[in-house]
Scaffold this active site. Sequence first.
Site, PDB file in Angstrom:
ATOM      1  CG  ASP A 211      65.449  65.957   5.511  1.00  0.00           C
ATOM      2  OD1 ASP A 211      65.980  66.933   4.970  1.00  0.00           O
ATOM      3  OD2 ASP A 211      65.778  64.789   5.256  1.00  0.00           O
TER       4      ASP A 211
ATOM      5  CE  LYS B   1      69.578  65.488   7.826  1.00  0.00           C
ATOM      6  NZ  LYS B   1      69.715  64.480   6.745  1.00  0.00           N
TER       7      LYS B   1
ATOM      8  CG  ASP C  23      65.326  54.426  11.099  1.00  0.00           C
ATOM      9  OD1 ASP C  23      64.920  55.594  10.918  1.00  0.00           O
ATOM     10  OD2 ASP C  23      65.060  53.485  10.321  1.00  0.00           O
TER      11      ASP C  23
ATOM     12  CD  GLU D 246      58.295  64.572  12.853  1.00  0.00           C
ATOM     13  OE1 GLU D 246      59.093  63.757  13.365  1.00  0.00           O
ATOM     14  OE2 GLU D 246      57.719  64.347  11.777  1.00  0.00           O
ATOM     15  CG  ASP D 247      62.583  61.933  14.596  1.00  0.00           C
ATOM     16  OD1 ASP D 247      61.738  62.504  13.876  1.00  0.00           O
ATOM     17  OD2 ASP D 247      63.085  60.845  14.289  1.00  0.00           O
TER      18      ASP D 247
ATOM     19  N   GLY E 216      60.363  57.768  15.096  1.00  0.00           N
ATOM     20  CA  GLY E 216      61.568  58.455  15.555  1.00  0.00           C
ATOM     21  C   GLY E 216      61.414  59.291  16.807  1.00  0.00           C
TER      22      GLY E 216
ATOM     23  CG  PHE F 170      72.355  58.820   6.816  1.00  0.00           C
ATOM     24  CD1 PHE F 170      71.573  58.504   7.910  1.00  0.00           C
ATOM     25  CD2 PHE F 170      72.082  58.207   5.605  1.00  0.00           C
ATOM     26  CE1 PHE F 170      70.533  57.597   7.821  1.00  0.00           C
ATOM     27  CE2 PHE F 170      71.045  57.291   5.494  1.00  0.00           C
ATOM     28  CZ  PHE F 170      70.270  56.993   6.611  1.00  0.00           C
TER      29      PHE F 170
ATOM     30  NE  ARG G  58      63.303  53.357  14.567  1.00  0.00           N
ATOM     31  CZ  ARG G  58      62.861  54.251  13.690  1.00  0.00           C
ATOM     32  NH1 ARG G  58      62.993  55.533  13.934  1.00  0.00           N
ATOM     33  NH2 ARG G  58      62.296  53.873  12.566  1.00  0.00           N
TER      34      ARG G  58
HETATM   35  C1  PRP Z   1      61.440  61.177   9.569  1.00  0.00           C
HETATM   36  C2  PRP Z   1      61.090  62.159  10.689  1.00  0.00           C
HETATM   37  C3  PRP Z   1      60.017  62.994  10.100  1.00  0.00           C
HETATM   38  C4  PRP Z   1      60.342  63.005   8.632  1.00  0.00           C
HETATM   39  C5  PRP Z   1      61.024  64.288   8.313  1.00  0.00           C
HETATM   40  O1  PRP Z   1      60.578  60.086   9.657  1.00  0.00           O
HETATM   41  O2  PRP Z   1      60.676  61.511  11.862  1.00  0.00           O
HETATM   42  O3  PRP Z   1      58.744  62.442  10.325  1.00  0.00           O
HETATM   43  O4  PRP Z   1      61.249  61.922   8.378  1.00  0.00           O
HETATM   44  O5  PRP Z   1      61.296  64.370   6.948  1.00  0.00           O
HETATM   45  P1  PRP Z   1      60.721  65.528   6.020  1.00  0.00           P
HETATM   46  O6  PRP Z   1      60.867  66.822   6.765  1.00  0.00           O
HETATM   47  O7  PRP Z   1      61.632  65.462   4.816  1.00  0.00           O
HETATM   48  O8  PRP Z   1      59.309  65.206   5.687  1.00  0.00           O
HETATM   49  P2  PRP Z   1      60.829  58.722   8.882  1.00  0.00           P
HETATM   50  O9  PRP Z   1      60.006  58.724   7.620  1.00  0.00           O
HETATM   51  O10 PRP Z   1      62.291  58.457   8.740  1.00  0.00           O
HETATM   52  O11 PRP Z   1      60.151  57.649   9.874  1.00  0.00           O
HETATM   53  P3  PRP Z   1      60.581  57.187  11.364  1.00  0.00           P
HETATM   54  O12 PRP Z   1      60.307  58.343  12.288  1.00  0.00           O
HETATM   55  O13 PRP Z   1      59.700  56.010  11.653  1.00  0.00           O
HETATM   56  O14 PRP Z   1      62.057  56.813  11.331  1.00  0.00           O
END
Ligand code: PRP
Length: 179
Positions: free
Chosen positions: A102, A130, A158, A98-99, A43, A151, A164
């Site tokens: 959460d 978030k 994605d 990080e993107d 991401g 979402f 993306r």
């Molecule tokens: C997303 C995002 C973080 C993580 C955050 O990655 O890039 O790495 O989730 O979530 P958390 O704070 O609840 O741990 P994802 O697993 O969707 O992978 P991606 O970046 O390849 O889409």
Amino acid sequence: MHPDLETIVLTEAQIAERIRELGEQISADYGHEPVLLIAVLRGAALFVADLARAIESPVEIDFMAVSSYGSSTKSSGVVRIIKDLDETIEGRHVLVVEDILDTGLTLKYLLKNLASRGPASLEVVTLLSKEGKQRVPISCRYIGFDVPDEFVVGYGLDYAERYRNLPYIGILKPEIYSD
Ligand code: PRP
């Protein structure tokens, strides 16, 4: 706007402006010290590309890929390293990119792992955070935007690997992911 989206929450211009500000802030903080940006795939790939160009301090970039063990165990905070860094971070100023933040479980694991490698400093920049979702406290030095718990897709984020490439960030229509 993409037809699968309900609404746009951050336009391309808003994202660009905020990244310019983050770049200024990071450049002011690090000065002439080299900063190693560690982007968490996949991401953050788009964000790191734009953020790196907004930073005036010397920048190096490395990538990590992590995976949680499926959605049901995501809450356990068990994270697997799929791709590790190419270089050592010992004694270097590390900024994890990080993107989205959460629950915070991914970052918690990553920061613990990276801290054990002896960096000179270790900070986090996330484009999105978030609101009210963090289950573990994460010290995140730079936050682009606080977003509601919806979402969101686009600009690296994605749903089932799609969206993306959208230049903006929007909320996905519920019927798209509830099918
Ligand atoms: C997303 C995002 C973080 C993580 C955050 O990655 O890039 O790495 O989730 O979530 P958390 O704070 O609840 O741990 P994802 O697993 O969707 O992978 P991606 O970046 O390849 O889409």
